[in-house]
Design a protein around this motif. Structure first.
Motif, PDB file in Angstrom:
ATOM      1  N   HIS A 269      42.847  30.696  35.455  1.00  0.00           N
ATOM      2  CA  HIS A 269      43.731  30.894  34.306  1.00  0.00           C
ATOM      3  C   HIS A 269      43.195  31.929  33.317  1.00  0.00           C
ATOM      4  O   HIS A 269      43.963  32.478  32.521  1.00  0.00           O
ATOM      5  CB  HIS A 269      43.944  29.563  33.582  1.00  0.00           C
ATOM      6  CG  HIS A 269      44.522  28.490  34.454  1.00  0.00           C
ATOM      7  ND1 HIS A 269      45.788  28.571  34.996  1.00  0.00           N
ATOM      8  CD2 HIS A 269      43.993  27.315  34.902  1.00  0.00           C
ATOM      9  CE1 HIS A 269      46.032  27.493  35.720  1.00  0.00           C
ATOM     10  NE2 HIS A 269      44.953  26.714  35.689  1.00  0.00           N
ATOM     11  N   PHE A 270      41.903  32.211  33.372  1.00  0.00           N
ATOM     12  CA  PHE A 270      41.299  33.131  32.414  1.00  0.00           C
ATOM     13  C   PHE A 270      40.368  34.094  33.140  1.00  0.00           C
ATOM     14  O   PHE A 270      39.755  33.747  34.152  1.00  0.00           O
ATOM     15  CB  PHE A 270      40.512  32.363  31.344  1.00  0.00           C
ATOM     16  CG  PHE A 270      41.355  31.418  30.542  1.00  0.00           C
ATOM     17  CD1 PHE A 270      41.999  31.845  29.395  1.00  0.00           C
ATOM     18  CD2 PHE A 270      41.517  30.100  30.943  1.00  0.00           C
ATOM     19  CE1 PHE A 270      42.782  30.972  28.658  1.00  0.00           C
ATOM     20  CE2 PHE A 270      42.299  29.219  30.217  1.00  0.00           C
ATOM     21  CZ  PHE A 270      42.937  29.657  29.069  1.00  0.00           C
ATOM     22  N   ARG A 271      40.271  35.287  32.594  1.00  0.00           N
ATOM     23  CA  ARG A 271      39.388  36.308  33.155  1.00  0.00           C
ATOM     24  C   ARG A 271      38.411  36.762  32.074  1.00  0.00           C
ATOM     25  O   ARG A 271      38.828  37.203  30.999  1.00  0.00           O
ATOM     26  CB  ARG A 271      40.205  37.500  33.641  1.00  0.00           C
ATOM     27  CG  ARG A 271      39.372  38.661  34.182  1.00  0.00           C
ATOM     28  CD  ARG A 271      40.285  39.701  34.816  1.00  0.00           C
ATOM     29  NE  ARG A 271      41.086  40.397  33.822  1.00  0.00           N
ATOM     30  CZ  ARG A 271      40.760  41.583  33.287  1.00  0.00           C
ATOM     31  NH1 ARG A 271      39.628  42.178  33.650  1.00  0.00           N
ATOM     32  NH2 ARG A 271      41.553  42.163  32.406  1.00  0.00           N
ATOM     33  N   PRO A 272      37.107  36.651  32.336  1.00  0.00           N
ATOM     34  CA  PRO A 272      36.138  37.104  31.327  1.00  0.00           C
ATOM     35  C   PRO A 272      36.135  38.624  31.221  1.00  0.00           C
ATOM     36  O   PRO A 272      36.275  39.333  32.219  1.00  0.00           O
ATOM     37  CB  PRO A 272      34.802  36.575  31.857  1.00  0.00           C
ATOM     38  CG  PRO A 272      35.011  36.435  33.329  1.00  0.00           C
ATOM     39  CD  PRO A 272      36.454  36.068  33.521  1.00  0.00           C
ATOM     40  N   LEU A 273      35.984  39.112  30.011  1.00  0.00           N
ATOM     41  CA  LEU A 273      35.899  40.544  29.756  1.00  0.00           C
ATOM     42  C   LEU A 273      34.491  40.880  29.270  1.00  0.00           C
ATOM     43  O   LEU A 273      33.835  40.066  28.619  1.00  0.00           O
ATOM     44  CB  LEU A 273      36.930  40.966  28.704  1.00  0.00           C
ATOM     45  CG  LEU A 273      38.401  40.665  29.041  1.00  0.00           C
ATOM     46  CD1 LEU A 273      39.293  41.050  27.869  1.00  0.00           C
ATOM     47  CD2 LEU A 273      38.830  41.393  30.307  1.00  0.00           C
ATOM     48  N   ALA A 274      34.052  42.085  29.594  1.00  0.00           N
ATOM     49  CA  ALA A 274      32.694  42.486  29.216  1.00  0.00           C
ATOM     50  C   ALA A 274      32.539  42.556  27.706  1.00  0.00           C
ATOM     51  O   ALA A 274      31.537  42.126  27.141  1.00  0.00           O
ATOM     52  CB  ALA A 274      32.352  43.833  29.847  1.00  0.00           C
TER      53      ALA A 274
END
Length: 301
Positions: A269-274
């Motif tokens: 459901h979520f994507r980590p961003l740098a």
């Protein structure tokens, strides 16, 4: 000390008894001291996850000013014995406040700041404020002792004025106002939030809705919410796909009901961003940034 400054704090405590003897003064003094005592107990026992912030004492600031004015008025009393007693009270209160400050900060001094760098950064210029209170305490006590000594020598024709003590207190109040009359310095988390918001703008995501439990983020994004707003978990669930979630350890975990843990913001459901830090974060003061991929009305598990 942080809420009113050392001079007003000492004057307020010292003037409470004097004010209580005046008509209607008992109510004012009781309200101010009761509120202070409750906040002190909440802080002492860690109730309600309280951080002991100075702003918690803002509601009684006008009452504290009235008590301080009563103490100042007593320093100008025609009777020397009353002036001497008030000087003694102010000096004693200032000493107690300084000792309380030292005890409160002693634990911070024993922490290894190499492994907990955020603790020292939480209060910018803490050492300067600590030394200023120490110097002010010495000045107030010395001036108070001078008033008491002069009172004892009145029979020799030496006037027992309180000018030196009032001068020290006035200088301390002026310096406190000068220090407070400036923008508050950002803490480590606030600086990281600003960096992440700038990174979003630079990478074409500045128009995305940003969800965060930290009050600084709401201020920076101009998204102040009403007091009866839904919790962070509910707002994340209701947010559309593409929304940005800024997660930090303090407000998201300890100030939210239910708390939002880092594990709740996981794929699919979520994507980590740098983000601005490129993924490098301190365990306590770091900001984790996520993009919501799917829309769901159900709060994160």
């Amino acid at each position: 000390l942080e809420a009113f400054g050392p001079a007003l704090a000492a004057l307020g405590f010292a003037g409470a008894r004097t004010l209580a003897r005046k008509r209607g003064g008992m109510f004012v003094a009781a309200c101010a001291l009761t509120w202070f005592a409750v906040q002190a107990l909440v802080r002492l026992f860690g109730l309600y996850d309280s951080g002991g912030y100075a702003r918690f004492l803002a509601p009684v600031a006008p009452l504290w000013a009235v008590m301080a004015a009563a103490a100042w008025d007593r320093l100008l009393d025609p009777q020397s014995i009353r002036r001497a007693r008030m000087a003694l009270a102010i000096g004693a209160v200032m000493a107690v406040l300084c000792v309380a400050m030292e005890l409160h900060l002693r634990h911070r001094d024993t922490i290894d700041h190499r492994t907990h760098p955020h603790l020292k950064a939480d209060v910018p210029r803490l050492d300067e404020a600590r030394n200023a209170v120490r110097v002010g305490t010495v000045g107030v006590i010395a001036a108070a002792v001078a008033v008491i000594v002069m009172h004892g020598r009145m029979r020799r024709g030496i006037p027992a004025g309180t000018g030196p003590l009032r001068l020290v207190l006035a200088v301390m109040m002026a310096l406190t106002a000068w220090v407070f009359h400036r923008p508050l310095e950002r803490g480590p988390v606030e600086r990281l939030i600003d960096a992440e918001l700038a990174w979003l703008r630079e990478n074409g995501m500045g128009d995305r809705p940003v969800l965060c439990a930290h009050v600084w983020c709401a201020y920076r994004t101009d998204t102040a919410l009403p007091l009866d707003r839904p919790g962070l978990a509910a707002r994340i669930a209701a947010a559309p796909a593409g929304a940005i979630v800024l997660w930090e350890r303090q407000f998201a975990v300890f100030n939210e009901t239910p708390p939002v843990e880092l594990k709740d913001l996981s794929p699919p459901h979520f994507r980590p961003l740098a983000g601005a830090t490129g993924g490098a974060r301190d365990g306590q003061t770091g900001i984790w940034i996520f993009e919501k991929l799917t829309h769901s009305e159900r709060p994160p598990d």
